[in-house]
Design an enzyme around this catalytic site. Structure first.
Site, mmCIF file in Angstrom:
data_model
loop_
_atom_site.group_PDB
_atom_site.id
_atom_site.type_symbol
_atom_site.label_atom_id
_atom_site.label_comp_id
_atom_site.label_asym_id
_atom_site.label_seq_id
_atom_site.Cartn_x
_atom_site.Cartn_y
_atom_site.Cartn_z
ATOM 1 N N GLU A 1 -15.473 7.294 -14.250
ATOM 2 C CA GLU A 1 -14.884 6.843 -12.975
ATOM 3 C C GLU A 1 -13.529 7.498 -12.689
ATOM 4 O O GLU A 1 -13.149 7.660 -11.536
ATOM 5 C CB GLU A 1 -14.764 5.310 -12.931
ATOM 6 C CG GLU A 1 -13.761 4.657 -13.878
ATOM 7 C CD GLU A 1 -14.315 4.340 -15.262
ATOM 8 O OE1 GLU A 1 -15.299 4.977 -15.684
ATOM 9 O OE2 GLU A 1 -13.731 3.455 -15.939
ATOM 10 N N CYS B 1 -18.034 2.794 -21.244
ATOM 11 C CA CYS B 1 -17.237 2.480 -22.427
ATOM 12 C C CYS B 1 -17.758 1.197 -23.104
ATOM 13 O O CYS B 1 -18.812 1.226 -23.709
ATOM 14 C CB CYS B 1 -15.760 2.414 -22.076
ATOM 15 S SG CYS B 1 -14.723 2.765 -23.495
ATOM 16 N N HIS C 1 -14.935 7.353 -19.692
ATOM 17 C CA HIS C 1 -14.808 6.700 -18.374
ATOM 18 C C HIS C 1 -15.001 7.735 -17.266
ATOM 19 O O HIS C 1 -14.018 8.327 -16.800
ATOM 20 C CB HIS C 1 -13.415 6.064 -18.232
ATOM 21 C CG HIS C 1 -13.201 4.872 -19.097
ATOM 22 N ND1 HIS C 1 -13.443 3.596 -18.671
ATOM 23 C CD2 HIS C 1 -12.775 4.772 -20.375
ATOM 24 C CE1 HIS C 1 -13.174 2.740 -19.654
ATOM 25 N NE2 HIS C 1 -12.761 3.432 -20.695
ATOM 26 N N PRO D 1 12.811 -8.864 9.313
ATOM 27 C CA PRO D 1 12.731 -8.581 7.864
ATOM 28 C C PRO D 1 12.978 -7.097 7.554
ATOM 29 O O PRO D 1 13.621 -6.766 6.558
ATOM 30 C CB PRO D 1 11.291 -8.980 7.493
ATOM 31 C CG PRO D 1 10.834 -9.891 8.581
ATOM 32 C CD PRO D 1 11.591 -9.511 9.823
ATOM 33 N N GLY E 1 0.814 -1.214 0.000
ATOM 34 C CA GLY E 1 0.000 0.000 0.000
ATOM 35 C C GLY E 1 0.848 1.264 0.000
ATOM 36 O O GLY E 1 0.443 2.283 0.544
ATOM 37 N N ARG F 1 -11.228 2.336 -28.986
ATOM 38 C CA ARG F 1 -10.957 2.334 -30.430
ATOM 39 C C ARG F 1 -12.239 2.372 -31.245
ATOM 40 O O ARG F 1 -12.244 2.709 -32.403
ATOM 41 C CB ARG F 1 -10.268 1.009 -30.811
ATOM 42 C CG ARG F 1 -8.823 1.083 -30.815
ATOM 43 C CD ARG F 1 -8.103 -0.058 -31.491
ATOM 44 N NE ARG F 1 -6.717 0.145 -31.110
ATOM 45 C CZ ARG F 1 -6.164 -0.376 -30.037
ATOM 46 N NH1 ARG F 1 -6.857 -1.203 -29.279
ATOM 47 N NH2 ARG F 1 -4.921 -0.107 -29.723
HETATM 48 N N1 GLN Z 1 -13.049 -2.389 -26.547
HETATM 49 C C1 GLN Z 1 -13.808 -1.185 -26.689
HETATM 50 C C2 GLN Z 1 -13.118 -0.194 -27.618
HETATM 51 O O1 GLN Z 1 -11.948 -0.309 -27.887
HETATM 52 C C3 GLN Z 1 -14.087 -0.552 -25.356
HETATM 53 C C4 GLN Z 1 -12.870 -0.055 -24.633
HETATM 54 C C5 GLN Z 1 -13.100 0.215 -23.177
HETATM 55 O O2 GLN Z 1 -14.084 -0.231 -22.593
HETATM 56 N N2 GLN Z 1 -12.190 0.917 -22.550
HETATM 57 O O3 GLN Z 1 -13.732 0.724 -28.095
#
Ligand code: GLN
Length: 536
Positions: free
Chosen positions: A516, A386, A514, A195, A20, A467
């Site tokens: 997140e 995604c 994303h 250790p 951690g 992609r």
């Molecule tokens: N495989 C998908 C793409 O390349 C989604 C990628 C992902 O979820 N980060 O578009």
């Protein structure tokens, strides 16, 4: 802003991996930031990959993406979440990057006929990257986490470089923190220091004397144990700090603060002590620890055996939950397990919400699509990230818009209904590393959409790593069937968010980006908040 004489804090690890260190580096970053210092954190990864983007998440966990589109170690996600500052490409340096730039320079003849060596050429390149982290991010203090464990062959040159930096910038501008494990021998119920003695010996053998020890322990370090550690390692008694297991990682800075870790660091760096206010952070920890209710979210993915593979997603769920007064229990579901028809109800019947995260490759795709169909038909809140959004489009196309062969060309190149297809410019690239649509892009939100309501904005910026994309040739067909496109990248009209109206479903949203990556404990992401608040 000009930065004069930045300070450097180096964090090494001893005895075992997975101690951690990242959380400790992040916690110290927060404690310094709360005192008004401009801090950044850099991770040095000793592996030979140029970045973790080409590795399976089972190797080092999630690939974290920065604003400027670097694919980085998951620790950078922790750093950003704790210090509340964006990080950049320079914040993650790998041995792969270092060696390839040294070799490129050699090929260009930049070493003027000299023999290229580990010291000074490779070590200089590493030091340059450490110094750049301070100047490029305009930071007064750079915390540098050295990946791996002291004694690893791979990290030798990194230790050599951080040793030299003390000479380059002066001892008062450098602090070395060694994070180590003090195991408890169960049979005799005794904490063992040997250790740690050995690992500090190895470190000293490399010319580095730690200033502070942070000891991971199951139970409290007694005065005698601290004295013993101090005697054998030359670290002052007050600088032997314990770090015990806690319920939430966000408690760690509070525990370190109680033991005056920051005071020791500031003394070593000849910086003045300043007051700090951790009340906001304490509130968040309190909210995390005292939830009023519990909700269960299924994460349907491919790497469910390793929670670290989706760490930003689970953290984002926790941030949102804490602000909504609840605790999330995660039910990990391997998408392949949903491919047998009789298992769906059994596996998803008891959850309050379903989240399908990002991913690559066709294993388990049909399971994800079935989970989404189940969420849509049974009005269970659904959030797709995604690949999760792409699967939602495929599901909707097949089961609502009569495009029975709908698929992504990632999985079915010859489908007559390629509702998800290559992004412009992607189909020709044969290199796998760093070739996706990466980093932050703007997204315009549609009027009167759930997305616009949740963000309370009309233009947002989110991070990408993909992609493939929504194929606009199918836009009319899908929107006529009821799908709403609620966010677009203005320049190329790429679809960024899809949703179903609230009249049809309590919460059904998919994002090509994303979200997140941008959620923080004190600033939970609006879409995650919307998802959590929809869970009944
Ligand atoms: N495989 C998908 C793409 O390349 C989604 C990628 C992902 O979820 N980060 O578009």
């Amino acid at each position: 802003m000009t930065i004069n004489n930045p300070k450097y804090i180096f964090i090494t690890g001893g005895v075992v991996s997975s101690l951690g260190k990242g959380i400790i580096a992040s916690s110290l970053g927060l404690l310094l930031k709360e005192r008004g210092f401009r801090v950044t954190i850099q991770k040095l990864d000793p592996y030979l990959n140029v970045d973790p983007g080409t590795m399976s998440p089972y190797q080092h966990g999630e690939v974290f993406v920065t604003e400027d589109g670097a694919e980085t170690d998951l620790d950078l996600g922790h750093y950003e979440r704790f210090i509340g500052r964006n990080l950049f490409k320079i914040n993650n340096v790998t041995a792969g990057q270092i060696y390839s730039s040294v070799i490129n320079k050699e090929r260009k003849g930049e070493y003027l006929g000299g023999t290229v060596q580990m010291v000074p050429h490779v070590s200089n390149q590493i030091k340059t990257k450490i110094f750049e982290a301070a100047y490029k991010t305009e930071s007064e203090i750079v915390i540098v986490e050295v990946g791996g464990t002291v004694g690893d062959i791979e990290s030798l040159i990194f230790l050599e470089s951080i040793r030299q930096i003390r000479k380059d910038v002066g001892s008062s501008s450098v602090a070395y923190i060694h994070v180590t494990l003090i195991p408890n021998l169960r049979a005799i119920n005794e904490l063992k220091t040997k250790p740690t003695q050995h690992s500090v010996e190895v470190l000293r053998g490399r010319g580095i004397n730690p200033d502070i020890l942070v000891c991971r322990v199951e139970k409290s370090l007694s005065k005698q144990i601290r004295e013993k550690l101090s005697l054998f390692t030359d670290v002052s008694f007050e600088s032997v700090i314990e770090c015990r297991d806690v319920k939430s990682i966000y408690e760690v800075p509070l525990n370190l603060e109680e033991q005056s870790l920051t005071k020791r660091v500031l003394q070593k760096l000849h910086l003045e002590e300043r007051p700090s206010d951790l009340s906001n952070w304490k509130n968040i920890v309190e909210k995390i620890k005292t939830p009023a209710r519990k909700v269960k979210v299924a994460i349907v993915g491919k790497y469910t055996k390793l929670g670290d593979a989706y760490i930003s997603v689970t953290e984002a769920l926790r941030h949102a939950a804490a602000h909504e007064g609840c605790e999330v229990e995660i039910k990990w579901i391997l998408s392949e397990d949903l491919e047998e028809s009789d298992k769906i109800k059994e596996l998803l019947g008891d959850v309050n919400g379903i989240l399908v995260p990002g991913g690559f490759g066709d294993r388990g795709i049909e399971g994800k699509i079935r989970a989404i169909q189940y969420a849509r038909e049974n009005k269970i809140p659904f959030f797709g990230l995604c690949l999760g959004m792409q699967c939602a489009v495929i599901e909707f196309a097949r089961n609502v818009a009569d495009l029975s062969a709908a698929h992504s060309t990632e999985f079915a190149n010859d489908t007559p209904h390629p509702v998800i297809d290559f992004l412009p410019g992607q189909s020709d690239s044969t290199d796998k590393g760093g070739t996706m649509r990466l980093g932050s892009y703007p997204c315009e939100l549609g009027e009167n959409t759930i997305a616009q309501k949740l963000y309370n904005a009309s233009l947002i910026h989110e991070r990408h790593r993909h992609r493939y994309e929504f194929n606009n040739l199918f836009e009319n067909k899908l929107t006529e069937a009821g799908l709403i496109i609620s966010g677009r990248f203005p320049e190329q009209k790429l679809v960024e968010i899809i949703e179903l109206p609230v009249s049809e479903h309590p919460f059904f949203i998919g994002t090509q980006f994303h979200p997140e990556y941008k959620s923080r404990p004190d600033l939970p992401h609006p879409l995650f908040r919307g998802f959590i608040s929809a869970l009944k």
